[in-house]
Design an enzyme around this catalytic site. Structure first.
Site: not given
Length: 256
Positions: A133, A156
């Protein structure tokens, strides 16, 4: 009179109280352990002469809201002062950042990444376990980056937690925040914007989310990370960068 002397004798065993000074010596390591637990610092007395400072980014990167106590976190208010101190300390010539993080707050992660990217001293990052992330921008912020062969990085889209107002402005804000992440990663790595967004919005890789789980060698193939390696290669590369930054010595000058 003999009984009076016997009453005075029990006071003598109080002399063995001197061994109580030993816990004070044992208290020194406890202070170091407490510092490691609170700040995640790896500096110990034996490393005071080292010219390389090591910072670890582990667990979840905590933002403006304090996370529950059972969460292992990295607090940006602890990391940023360490980066400033490393930049100002003349004895520190290089910075090694080790990551094993699940991600966390976007703005806090970007703040750390910007600090690392703008340092004047050589920096090297090493991803062990995972750099997921918002840990991705931190991993690519250094002058050179390494990833372990078994480590992974999850890419993501940006997500919001808590109360979300369902208006177009909310989605515009999300899009702008996401562009900040994409812009930083593509600027400080060799991956193209198209490829990074392709990995970010992939639908067939993660079971319950949109994105891609990139493993060590794939991260290098995509241009996200510079090289596959561990602590040995990371230290060697950082030493090389430090030597390159040092000014050359004049010819004929004697060095000890």
């Amino acid at each position: 009179m003999d009984y009076g002397r016997q009453d005075e004798q029990p006071e003598q065993p109080q002399q063995p109280e001197q061994p109580q000074q030993e816990p004070s010596q044992e208290g020194k390591p406890s202070g170091i352990i407490e510092k490691i637990q609170q700040l995640g610092q790896t500096n110990v007395p034996e490393m005071e002469q080292s010219n390389i400072h090591c910072i670890t980014v582990v667990g979840q990167i905590e933002g403006h809201m304090q996370l529950p106590p059972q969460n292992k976190t990295t607090k940006y208010e602890h990391i940023i002062p360490q980066l400033v101190a490393a930049e100002q300390n003349k004895k520190i010539e290089g910075l090694l950042i080790i990551l094993n993080t699940v991600g966390g707050d976007v703005e806090a992660g970007l703040a750390i990444a910007e600090m690392v990217a703008t340092m004047s001293k050589p920096t090297v990052t090493l991803v062990l376990g995972g750099g997921h992330s918002i840990g991705v921008p931190i991993a690519v912020a250094a002058n050179y980056s390494f990833i372990a062969e078994t480590a992974t990085m999850t890419i993501h889209p940006v997500r919001l937690t808590g109360l979300v107002i369902g208006v177009p402005q909310t989605f515009e804000y999300l899009d702008k925040m996401q562009e900040r992440v994409v812009s930083f990663v593509t600027k400080h790595s060799h991956i193209s914007e198209e490829k990074f967004k392709e990995l970010m919005f992939s639908k067939g890789n993660l079971t319950r989310d949109i994105g891609t789980n990139v493993i060590g060698t794939d991260a290098v193939t995509y241009g996200l990370i510079d090289e596959v390696g561990g602590i040995g290669k990371a230290m060697q590369k950082l030493t090389e960068l430090i030597e390159k930054q040092q000014p050359p010595h004049p010819e004929g000058e004697m060095m000890q």
